[in-house]
Write a protein that holds these residues in place. Structure first.
Motif, PDB file in Angstrom:
ATOM      1  N   ASP A  72       0.804  -1.212   0.000  1.00 54.04           N
ATOM      2  CA  ASP A  72       0.000   0.000   0.000  1.00 54.04           C
ATOM      3  C   ASP A  72       0.845   1.274   0.000  1.00 54.04           C
ATOM      4  OD1 ASP A  72       0.944  -0.442   2.532  1.00 54.04           O
ATOM      5  OD2 ASP A  72      -0.856   0.290   3.548  1.00 54.04           O
ATOM      6  N   GLN A  73       2.169   1.137   0.011  1.00 51.51           N
ATOM      7  CA  GLN A  73       3.049   2.305  -0.064  1.00 51.51           C
ATOM      8  C   GLN A  73       3.558   2.559  -1.482  1.00 51.51           C
ATOM      9  OE1 GLN A  73       5.952   0.999   2.778  1.00 51.51           O
ATOM     10  NE2 GLN A  73       5.137   2.390   4.356  1.00 51.51           N
ATOM     11  N   ILE A  86      -4.404   2.847  -3.167  1.00 49.84           N
ATOM     12  CA  ILE A  86      -4.565   3.122  -1.747  1.00 49.84           C
ATOM     13  C   ILE A  86      -3.560   4.173  -1.291  1.00 49.84           C
ATOM     14  CG2 ILE A  86      -4.415   2.089   0.553  1.00 49.84           C
ATOM     15  CD1 ILE A  86      -5.381  -0.528  -0.689  1.00 49.84           C
ATOM     16  N   ARG A  95      -4.581   7.737   0.440  1.00 49.70           N
ATOM     17  CA  ARG A  95      -4.099   8.093   1.783  1.00 49.70           C
ATOM     18  C   ARG A  95      -3.322   9.405   1.755  1.00 49.70           C
ATOM     19  NH1 ARG A  95      -2.110   2.529   4.717  1.00 49.70           N
ATOM     20  NH2 ARG A  95      -4.183   1.645   4.943  1.00 49.70           N
ATOM     21  N   MET A 105      -5.765  12.206   1.538  1.00 48.74           N
ATOM     22  CA  MET A 105      -6.441  12.415   2.818  1.00 48.74           C
ATOM     23  C   MET A 105      -5.531  13.126   3.810  1.00 48.74           C
ATOM     24  SD  MET A 105      -8.518   8.839   3.164  1.00 48.74           S
ATOM     25  CE  MET A 105      -9.282   9.236   4.720  1.00 48.74           C
ATOM     26  N   ARG A 106      -4.244  12.781   3.831  1.00 54.46           N
ATOM     27  CA  ARG A 106      -3.304  13.482   4.708  1.00 54.46           C
ATOM     28  C   ARG A 106      -3.196  14.941   4.317  1.00 54.46           C
ATOM     29  NH1 ARG A 106      -0.141   8.772   4.372  1.00 54.46           N
ATOM     30  NH2 ARG A 106       1.012   9.682   2.655  1.00 54.46           N
ATOM     31  N   ASN A 128      -8.312  12.036   8.976  1.00 55.39           N
ATOM     32  CA  ASN A 128      -7.568  10.932   9.569  1.00 55.39           C
ATOM     33  C   ASN A 128      -7.805   9.657   8.772  1.00 55.39           C
ATOM     34  OD1 ASN A 128     -10.030   9.911  10.309  1.00 55.39           O
ATOM     35  ND2 ASN A 128      -9.769  10.255  12.497  1.00 55.39           N
ATOM     36  N   MET A 129      -6.977   8.693   8.999  1.00 51.32           N
ATOM     37  CA  MET A 129      -7.012   7.466   8.212  1.00 51.32           C
ATOM     38  C   MET A 129      -8.172   6.559   8.615  1.00 51.32           C
ATOM     39  SD  MET A 129      -4.714   8.114   6.287  1.00 51.32           S
ATOM     40  CE  MET A 129      -3.385   7.313   5.512  1.00 51.32           C
ATOM     41  N   TYR A 151     -11.112   6.580   6.229  1.00 45.36           N
ATOM     42  CA  TYR A 151     -10.934   5.802   4.997  1.00 45.36           C
ATOM     43  C   TYR A 151     -11.389   4.367   5.218  1.00 45.36           C
ATOM     44  CZ  TYR A 151      -8.765   3.151   1.286  1.00 45.36           C
ATOM     45  OH  TYR A 151      -8.546   2.309   0.246  1.00 45.36           O
ATOM     46  N   LYS A 152     -11.015   3.819   6.354  1.00 43.68           N
ATOM     47  CA  LYS A 152     -11.346   2.417   6.616  1.00 43.68           C
ATOM     48  C   LYS A 152     -12.838   2.221   6.863  1.00 43.68           C
ATOM     49  CE  LYS A 152      -6.800   1.272   8.331  1.00 43.68           C
ATOM     50  NZ  LYS A 152      -5.982   0.906   9.473  1.00 43.68           N
TER      51      LYS A 152
END
Length: 150
Positions: free
Chosen positions: A95-96, A111, A115, A118-119, A124-125, A128-129
């Motif tokens: 995911d990086q 992903i 992320r 969103m940052r 916050n993360m 997303y979840k």
């Protein structure tokens, strides 16, 4: 009875001898042109030979440097260099990784890209979840161009 033919004793050039002289001059000119073209072709051939030698040397250098680079980029050599310089790094997670398109933009629906967006927005993360990627993409707003007044 025999005809009276006048003989020109002072005429040295006749039509036949002019044709022979013209033929000889034309042949000499053709030989000169051939010699010039031949010398130019041989000069070009020498230049091509030199360029081919340089190309072969550059290709050999490229193969050698590629082999050196591949040798340096093995995981063992990378780990050795990291420990030598006192760095601690780990391999990235799935995911990086951000995959890019040909035009230099990140490929959609990744992903890592979601992320990062969103940052950048300050979310916050955990959102997303819980909401999923589709909810964040529908909440996006179109930014106004800078420098315009309304």
């Amino acid at each position: 009875m025999r005809r009276n033919r006048k003989i020109k004793r002072h005429a040295t050039w006749t039509t036949g001898s002019m044709a022979v002289a013209t033929l000889i001059v034309c042949m000499l000119l053709m030989m000169l042109v051939y010699w010039l073209f031949d010398s130019r072709c041989s000069a070009i051939q020498r230049e091509i030979g030199k360029a081919e030698k340089v190309l072969a040397a550059l290709e050999a250098d490229c193969v050698r440097e590629t082999a050196r680079w591949d040798e340096m980029m093995t995981p063992e050599k990378l780990a050795e260099c990291l420990t030598r310089f006192g760095l601690e790094m780990k391999t990235q997670h799935q995911d990086q990784i951000v995959r890019m398109n040909r035009d230099g933009r990140p490929a959609p629906n990744q992903i890592a890209v979601i992320r990062a967006q969103m940052r950048a927005r300050g979310e916050n993360m955990a959102s997303y979840k819980t909401t999923g990627a589709r909810a964040t993409s529908s909440q996006r707003t179109v930014a106004k161009p800078r420098g315009t007044r309304r």
